[in-house]
Motif scaffolding. Structure first.
Motif, PDB file in Angstrom:
ATOM      1  N   ALA A   1      51.439  15.045  74.612  1.00 28.31           N
ATOM      2  CA  ALA A   1      51.456  15.914  73.433  1.00 28.31           C
ATOM      3  C   ALA A   1      50.194  16.771  73.388  1.00 28.31           C
ATOM      4  CB  ALA A   1      51.588  15.080  72.157  1.00 28.31           C
ATOM      5  N   MET A   2      49.048  16.180  73.738  1.00 31.07           N
ATOM      6  CA  MET A   2      47.793  16.927  73.740  1.00 31.07           C
ATOM      7  C   MET A   2      47.819  18.022  74.801  1.00 31.07           C
ATOM      8  SD  MET A   2      45.265  13.659  73.157  1.00 31.07           S
ATOM      9  CE  MET A   2      43.727  14.548  73.221  1.00 31.07           C
ATOM     10  N   MET A   3      48.338  17.698  75.984  1.00 31.28           N
ATOM     11  CA  MET A   3      48.420  18.693  77.050  1.00 31.28           C
ATOM     12  C   MET A   3      49.376  19.821  76.664  1.00 31.28           C
ATOM     13  SD  MET A   3      48.415  16.072  80.264  1.00 31.28           S
ATOM     14  CE  MET A   3      48.377  17.272  81.567  1.00 31.28           C
ATOM     15  N   GLY A   4      50.491  19.469  76.059  1.00 32.16           N
ATOM     16  CA  GLY A   4      51.446  20.489  75.623  1.00 32.16           C
ATOM     17  C   GLY A   4      50.846  21.423  74.591  1.00 32.16           C
ATOM     18  N   LEU A   5      50.134  20.870  73.624  1.00 33.04           N
ATOM     19  CA  LEU A   5      49.498  21.695  72.591  1.00 33.04           C
ATOM     20  C   LEU A   5      48.472  22.636  73.216  1.00 33.04           C
ATOM     21  CD1 LEU A   5      49.079  22.419  69.599  1.00 33.04           C
ATOM     22  CD2 LEU A   5      47.339  20.590  69.545  1.00 33.04           C
ATOM     23  N   ALA A   6      47.666  22.126  74.152  1.00 31.09           N
ATOM     24  CA  ALA A   6      46.661  22.968  74.804  1.00 31.09           C
ATOM     25  C   ALA A   6      47.326  24.106  75.572  1.00 31.09           C
ATOM     26  CB  ALA A   6      45.803  22.127  75.746  1.00 31.09           C
ATOM     27  N   ASP A   7      48.396  23.796  76.292  1.00 29.93           N
ATOM     28  CA  ASP A   7      49.113  24.810  77.052  1.00 29.93           C
ATOM     29  C   ASP A   7      49.676  25.892  76.126  1.00 29.93           C
ATOM     30  OD1 ASP A   7      50.096  25.381  79.864  1.00 29.93           O
ATOM     31  OD2 ASP A   7      52.021  25.353  78.802  1.00 29.93           O
ATOM     32  N   MET A   8      50.234  25.480  75.011  1.00 26.12           N
ATOM     33  CA  MET A   8      50.765  26.439  74.034  1.00 26.12           C
ATOM     34  C   MET A   8      49.653  27.302  73.457  1.00 26.12           C
ATOM     35  SD  MET A   8      53.389  24.033  71.900  1.00 26.12           S
ATOM     36  CE  MET A   8      54.355  22.794  72.747  1.00 26.12           C
ATOM     37  N   ALA A   9      48.500  26.704  73.178  1.00 24.98           N
ATOM     38  CA  ALA A   9      47.373  27.454  72.607  1.00 24.98           C
ATOM     39  C   ALA A   9      46.887  28.528  73.574  1.00 24.98           C
ATOM     40  CB  ALA A   9      46.243  26.501  72.231  1.00 24.98           C
ATOM     41  N   VAL A  10      46.813  28.183  74.849  1.00 21.04           N
ATOM     42  CA  VAL A  10      46.371  29.172  75.837  1.00 21.04           C
ATOM     43  C   VAL A  10      47.381  30.305  75.924  1.00 21.04           C
ATOM     44  CG1 VAL A  10      45.935  29.569  78.285  1.00 21.04           C
ATOM     45  CG2 VAL A  10      44.916  27.591  77.134  1.00 21.04           C
ATOM     46  N   TRP A  11      48.667  29.984  75.921  1.00 21.08           N
ATOM     47  CA  TRP A  11      49.667  31.051  75.990  1.00 21.08           C
ATOM     48  C   TRP A  11      49.543  31.976  74.778  1.00 21.08           C
ATOM     49  CZ3 TRP A  11      55.329  31.554  74.523  1.00 21.08           C
ATOM     50  CH2 TRP A  11      55.897  32.665  75.165  1.00 21.08           C
ATOM     51  N   CYS A  12      49.293  31.407  73.600  1.00 20.15           N
ATOM     52  CA  CYS A  12      49.118  32.249  72.412  1.00 20.15           C
ATOM     53  C   CYS A  12      47.889  33.142  72.547  1.00 20.15           C
ATOM     54  CB  CYS A  12      49.027  31.383  71.162  1.00 20.15           C
ATOM     55  SG  CYS A  12      50.597  30.607  70.711  1.00 20.15           S
TER      56      CYS A  12
ATOM     57  N   LEU B   1      46.445  22.840  85.172  1.00 13.93           N
ATOM     58  CA  LEU B   1      45.907  22.434  83.880  1.00 13.93           C
ATOM     59  C   LEU B   1      45.173  21.116  84.096  1.00 13.93           C
ATOM     60  CD1 LEU B   1      47.488  22.678  80.423  1.00 13.93           C
ATOM     61  CD2 LEU B   1      46.448  20.521  81.119  1.00 13.93           C
ATOM     62  N   ALA B   2      43.886  21.090  83.791  1.00 13.08           N
ATOM     63  CA  ALA B   2      43.084  19.874  83.909  1.00 13.08           C
ATOM     64  C   ALA B   2      42.590  19.494  82.522  1.00 13.08           C
ATOM     65  CB  ALA B   2      41.901  20.099  84.846  1.00 13.08           C
TER      66      ALA B   2
ATOM     67  N   ARG C   1      45.284  38.752  87.619  1.00 14.37           N
ATOM     68  CA  ARG C   1      46.440  38.089  88.246  1.00 14.37           C
ATOM     69  C   ARG C   1      46.397  36.570  88.089  1.00 14.37           C
ATOM     70  NH1 ARG C   1      50.110  39.542  90.983  1.00 14.37           N
ATOM     71  NH2 ARG C   1      49.977  38.113  92.729  1.00 14.37           N
ATOM     72  N   LEU C   2      45.198  36.007  87.966  1.00 14.36           N
ATOM     73  CA  LEU C   2      45.045  34.561  87.770  1.00 14.36           C
ATOM     74  C   LEU C   2      44.183  34.314  86.533  1.00 14.36           C
ATOM     75  CD1 LEU C   2      44.422  33.405  91.455  1.00 14.36           C
ATOM     76  CD2 LEU C   2      46.475  32.990  90.071  1.00 14.36           C
ATOM     77  N   PRO C   3      44.751  34.500  85.342  1.00 12.82           N
ATOM     78  CA  PRO C   3      43.967  34.269  84.127  1.00 12.82           C
ATOM     79  C   PRO C   3      43.449  32.827  84.074  1.00 12.82           C
ATOM     80  CG  PRO C   3      46.031  35.370  83.609  1.00 12.82           C
ATOM     81  CD  PRO C   3      46.113  34.946  85.038  1.00 12.82           C
ATOM     82  N   PHE C   4      42.242  32.680  83.551  1.00 13.63           N
ATOM     83  CA  PHE C   4      41.615  31.373  83.406  1.00 13.63           C
ATOM     84  C   PHE C   4      41.233  31.205  81.948  1.00 13.63           C
ATOM     85  CE2 PHE C   4      37.914  28.531  83.439  1.00 13.63           C
ATOM     86  CZ  PHE C   4      38.421  27.467  84.165  1.00 13.63           C
ATOM     87  N   ALA C   5      41.469  30.011  81.411  1.00 17.96           N
ATOM     88  CA  ALA C   5      41.186  29.773  79.993  1.00 17.96           C
ATOM     89  C   ALA C   5      40.735  28.335  79.793  1.00 17.96           C
ATOM     90  CB  ALA C   5      42.438  30.054  79.161  1.00 17.96           C
ATOM     91  N   GLU C   6      40.220  28.088  78.598  1.00 19.74           N
ATOM     92  CA  GLU C   6      39.873  26.726  78.211  1.00 19.74           C
ATOM     93  C   GLU C   6      40.377  26.478  76.801  1.00 19.74           C
ATOM     94  OE1 GLU C   6      35.702  25.799  77.891  1.00 19.74           O
ATOM     95  OE2 GLU C   6      35.330  27.466  76.526  1.00 19.74           O
ATOM     96  N   ALA C   7      40.527  25.215  76.479  1.00 17.73           N
ATOM     97  CA  ALA C   7      40.913  24.818  75.123  1.00 17.73           C
ATOM     98  C   ALA C   7      40.167  23.550  74.752  1.00 17.73           C
ATOM     99  CB  ALA C   7      42.418  24.580  75.039  1.00 17.73           C
ATOM    100  N   TRP C   8      39.751  23.502  73.517  1.00 18.62           N
ATOM    101  CA  TRP C   8      39.132  22.309  72.949  1.00 18.62           C
ATOM    102  C   TRP C   8      40.087  21.754  71.912  1.00 18.62           C
ATOM    103  CZ3 TRP C   8      34.748  20.112  74.719  1.00 18.62           C
ATOM    104  CH2 TRP C   8      33.914  20.897  75.526  1.00 18.62           C
ATOM    105  N   LEU C   9      40.345  20.462  71.955  1.00 20.17           N
ATOM    106  CA  LEU C   9      41.210  19.804  70.990  1.00 20.17           C
ATOM    107  C   LEU C   9      40.385  18.844  70.150  1.00 20.17           C
ATOM    108  CD1 LEU C   9      43.152  20.764  73.291  1.00 20.17           C
ATOM    109  CD2 LEU C   9      44.627  18.888  72.612  1.00 20.17           C
ATOM    110  N   ARG C  10      40.761  18.740  68.882  1.00 19.63           N
ATOM    111  CA  ARG C  10      40.116  17.766  68.009  1.00 19.63           C
ATOM    112  C   ARG C  10      41.092  17.356  66.921  1.00 19.63           C
ATOM    113  NH1 ARG C  10      38.462  19.750  63.066  1.00 19.63           N
ATOM    114  NH2 ARG C  10      38.303  22.008  62.903  1.00 19.63           N
TER     115      ARG C  10
END
Length: 140
Positions: A56-67, A84-85, A108-117
């Motif tokens: 669930a945490m990985m899914g939320l992070a993936d969705m946040a990056v797409w947004c 995704l790491a 062509r290869l976007p890179f992003a990060e996400a912090w969850l809390r």
């Protein structure tokens, strides 16, 4: 020209990733390559021990990056997650989760990060880095 607002990005997210709607994911903010999403608490997202599950945490992070990507592309983005790491830092418990994502590199290869809390916590429970592959349509 301004990009789509958070409500429009939420609509795009829910249409493109039906799981986001099923989980009740909210887009609180999305602009200029950043996004803040909220995952409400749900017993179906918990693992034994009463904490939000890793998937669930990985899914939320993936969705946040797409947004966050959608906020840069006028709401039109067909990029796909290439990698995704996630580093789990502490148990979030059963509370709602917040994911704050930002795009660090476009192209062509976007890179992003996400912090969850956990919504009721100051310290992060996970850190995610992710690379995406920009999809280009073949000429007709």
């Amino acid at each position: 020209m301004s990009g789509p607002d958070a409500a429009e990005i939420r609509r795009i997210l829910h249409a493109g990733v039906p799981l986001a709607e099923a989980w009740g994911v909210e887009v609180l903010e999305a602009a200029e390559g950043r996004a803040l999403l909220r995952l409400p608490p749900s017993p179906v997202l918990l693992r034994p021990g009463g904490t939000v599950s890793g998937p669930a945490m990985m899914g939320l992070a993936d969705m946040a990056v797409w947004c966050a990507l959608l906020s840069l592309t006028g709401g039109r983005d067909e990029s796909l997650t290439a990698n995704l790491a996630i580093n789990f830092l502490r148990r979030p418990g059963a509370a709602a989760l917040l994911a704050e994502a930002r795009v660090l590199r476009r192209g062509r290869l976007p890179f992003a990060e996400a912090w969850l809390r956990a919504e009721d916590a100051a310290e992060p429970c996970a850190h995610v880095t992710t690379t995406w592959a920009a999809v280009t349509r073949p000429p007709r």
